[in-house]
Design a protein around this motif. Structure first.
Motif, PDB file in Angstrom:
ATOM      1  N   ASP A   1      -5.514 -19.409  -6.054  1.00  0.00           N
ATOM      2  CA  ASP A   1      -4.275 -18.805  -6.516  1.00  0.00           C
ATOM      3  C   ASP A   1      -3.075 -19.307  -5.724  1.00  0.00           C
TER       4      ASP A   1
ATOM      5  N   ASN B   1       9.226 -19.568  -4.365  1.00  0.00           N
ATOM      6  CA  ASN B   1       8.547 -18.625  -5.246  1.00  0.00           C
ATOM      7  C   ASN B   1       7.326 -18.108  -4.497  1.00  0.00           C
ATOM      8  N   TYR B   2       7.078 -16.803  -4.579  1.00  0.00           N
ATOM      9  CA  TYR B   2       5.979 -16.195  -3.829  1.00  0.00           C
ATOM     10  C   TYR B   2       5.104 -15.333  -4.725  1.00  0.00           C
ATOM     11  N   ALA B   3       3.837 -15.272  -4.373  1.00  0.00           N
ATOM     12  CA  ALA B   3       2.963 -14.290  -4.995  1.00  0.00           C
ATOM     13  C   ALA B   3       3.414 -12.902  -4.541  1.00  0.00           C
ATOM     14  N   ASP B   4       3.271 -11.929  -5.421  1.00  0.00           N
ATOM     15  CA  ASP B   4       3.712 -10.577  -5.078  1.00  0.00           C
ATOM     16  C   ASP B   4       3.025 -10.056  -3.827  1.00  0.00           C
ATOM     17  N   SER B   5       1.780 -10.439  -3.635  1.00  0.00           N
ATOM     18  CA  SER B   5       0.997  -9.898  -2.524  1.00  0.00           C
ATOM     19  C   SER B   5       1.484 -10.368  -1.153  1.00  0.00           C
TER      20      SER B   5
ATOM     21  N   LYS C   1       4.978 -11.362  -0.644  1.00  0.00           N
ATOM     22  CA  LYS C   1       6.434 -11.247  -0.520  1.00  0.00           C
ATOM     23  C   LYS C   1       6.804 -10.345   0.650  1.00  0.00           C
TER      24      LYS C   1
ATOM     25  N   ASP D   1      -5.924 -11.365   3.323  1.00  0.00           N
ATOM     26  CA  ASP D   1      -5.334 -12.707   3.354  1.00  0.00           C
ATOM     27  C   ASP D   1      -6.370 -13.758   3.759  1.00  0.00           C
TER      28      ASP D   1
END
Length: 115
Positions: free
Chosen positions: A46, A58-62, A64, A89
């Protein structure tokens, strides 16, 4: 031939920090988008964070608010500063770079967060 070499992975306690680096080398004129992906055991790979050549991120929500991606175009290097690390993580982190309409991948670096 293009190579991406990652470094900076390791074992850290929950709440700690790590900084990943990925240096690109080889025969190319320009690096376009670069990014970090991760893959935990039994799961798909991912996107974690991405950055354009102009610096848009741009970041994954998890991640941010905890992770920061940056790049040094003069050094052909992308970084991922990871703070407030959580057990979830834990994964192999892969660097990716888009060059001449082709995506290149690094070999991956293990990040393990102990709870």
């Amino acid at each position: 031939q293009v190579q991406l070499v990652e470094s900076g992975g390791g074992l850290v306690q929950a709440g700690g920090s790590l900084r990943l680096s990925c240096a690109a080398s080889g025969n190319f004129f320009r690096l376009n988008d670069m990014g970090w992906y991760r893959q935990a055991p039994g799961k798909q790979r991912d996107l974690v964070a991405a950055i354009t050549s102009g610096g848009r991120t741009n970041y994954a929500d998890s991640v941010k608010g905890r992770f920061t991606i940056s790049r040094d175009n003069a050094k052909n290097t992308v970084y991922l500063q990871m703070n407030s690390l959580k057990f979830e993580d834990t994964a192999v982190y892969y660097c990716a770079a888009d060059i001449n309409l082709r995506r290149y991948w690094g070999q991956g670096t293990q990040v393990t967060v102990s709870s």
